[in-house]
Design an enzyme around this catalytic site. Structure first.
Site, short mmCIF file in Angstrom:
data_model
loop_
_atom_site.label_atom_id
_atom_site.label_comp_id
_atom_site.label_asym_id
_atom_site.label_seq_id
_atom_site.Cartn_x
_atom_site.Cartn_y
_atom_site.Cartn_z
CG ASP A 19 9.33 9.22 -4.00
OD1 ASP A 19 8.25 8.67 -4.26
OD2 ASP A 19 9.83 10.10 -4.71
CD GLU A 70 -3.00 1.19 2.17
OE1 GLU A 70 -3.56 2.25 2.48
OE2 GLU A 70 -3.35 0.08 2.60
CG ASP A 105 -12.56 12.03 -1.56
OD1 ASP A 105 -11.41 12.06 -2.07
OD2 ASP A 105 -12.87 12.71 -0.56
CB THR A 118 -10.95 4.90 6.59
OG1 THR A 118 -11.22 5.83 5.52
CG2 THR A 118 -10.11 3.74 6.05
CE LYS A 160 -5.20 26.06 -5.36
NZ LYS A 160 -4.38 27.10 -4.68
CG ASP A 214 -2.37 15.91 -2.41
OD1 ASP A 214 -3.27 16.48 -3.08
OD2 ASP A 214 -1.64 16.52 -1.61
CG PHE A 246 -10.37 10.26 4.53
CD1 PHE A 246 -10.01 11.60 4.58
CD2 PHE A 246 -10.56 9.67 3.28
CE1 PHE A 246 -9.83 12.32 3.40
CE2 PHE A 246 -10.39 10.39 2.12
CZ PHE A 246 -10.02 11.72 2.19
CD GLU A 247 -14.70 4.76 1.79
OE1 GLU A 247 -15.46 4.28 0.93
OE2 GLU A 247 -13.70 4.16 2.22
#
Length: 260
Positions: free
Chosen positions: A142, A90, A201, A238, A169, A165, A240-241
């Site tokens: 990374d 992940e 999302d 989660t 923009k 992320d 967050f979701e």
């Protein structure tokens, strides 16, 4: 999960010294690394804020035991985990909520997390120790460097990228992790028949992911052309979701299979 507490001036000085030492240590390690590093555009901005006591404990005491290093080169999962088992990787696990749940629910599977933020790595390792996991390891670096230098060909059964992320923009779209170069780098590391599972999302990012994947050779959409998949049972729902759903966000799961 971050907590903000007042510190004495001595504590502040001690914290600053630690940060300087950490930064110096990482710089020296990077300079000594045999791996190639470039000035390419990164998909993240490294945040080095304060850690909670638990996060600091996870980072300083548990990472030396459960952490994996870029400088160590190709990962021998059988040796690291002491067994042969499916490997799930992940990228960008945040504070590790979903990865911890998966490692708990699937003890017969080996999990490797990759994230650049030490607070999240520390939090993951602290909770993992509490839960008694033996099937979870983590890189703090990374993901592109890890894929390039550490993950062997035909080694991954499933790679997960959940809620990266979106860099919404237009001028920041070049920073998005999911891009043609990343997908081409990833494909040979997955086993044939292995799965790339993405979730977002942001509708614009979901469309971008679809476009990238349909143009990339050697992949098949498991849900059919241009179709999104239902959330698989293995991906936990989660906090967050749940918050996103309360705000009316639509979560889109995208699953592609390596075909060659």
């Amino acid at each position: 999960m971050q907590e903000h507490t007042e510190r004495t001036s001595d504590d502040e000085q001690h914290t600053t010294m630690n940060r300087v030492a950490d930064a110096t240590s990482r710089t020296e390690a990077d300079a000594a690394s045999p791996c190639q590093r470039t000035d390419r555009i990164r998909s993240f901005v490294r945040r080095n804020g304060r850690m909670t006591c638990a996060q600091q404990l996870g980072w300083t005491q548990l990472f030396p035991e459960q952490g994996l290093l870029l400088q160590s080169g190709l990962l021998d999962a059988e040796t690291v985990f002491g067994r042969t088992a499916p490997l799930i990787v992940e990228i960008g696990f945040g504070m590790g909520e979903s990865l911890l749940k998966m490692a708990t629910d699937q003890p017969d599977v080996n999990f490797v997390g990759i994230d650049v933020h030490r607070a999240g790595v520390g939090s993951l390792l602290y909770r993992s120790r509490q839960l008694g996991h033996t099937n979870l390891r983590v890189y703090c670096d990374d993901a592109v460097d890890i894929l390039s230098n550490c993950l062997p060909a035909d080694s991954i059964d499933r790679l997960q990228v959940y809620f990266p992320d979106p860099w919404h923009k237009l001028r920041h779209h070049k920073r998005r992790l999911v891009n043609p170069a990343f997908i081409e780098l990833l494909r040979p590391r997955l086993k044939r028949g292995g799965t790339l599972h993405m979730a977002t999302d942001w509708e614009d990012y979901a469309l971008h992911m679809m476009q990238v994947m349909h143009k990339a050779p050697g992949w098949k959409n498991q849900a059919g052309p241009d179709a999104y998949s239902a959330r698989p049972d293995w991906r936990p729902l989660t906090r967050f979701e749940k918050k996103g759903q309360q705000k009316g966000h639509i979560i889109r799961d995208i699953l592609f299979e390596r075909t060659d």
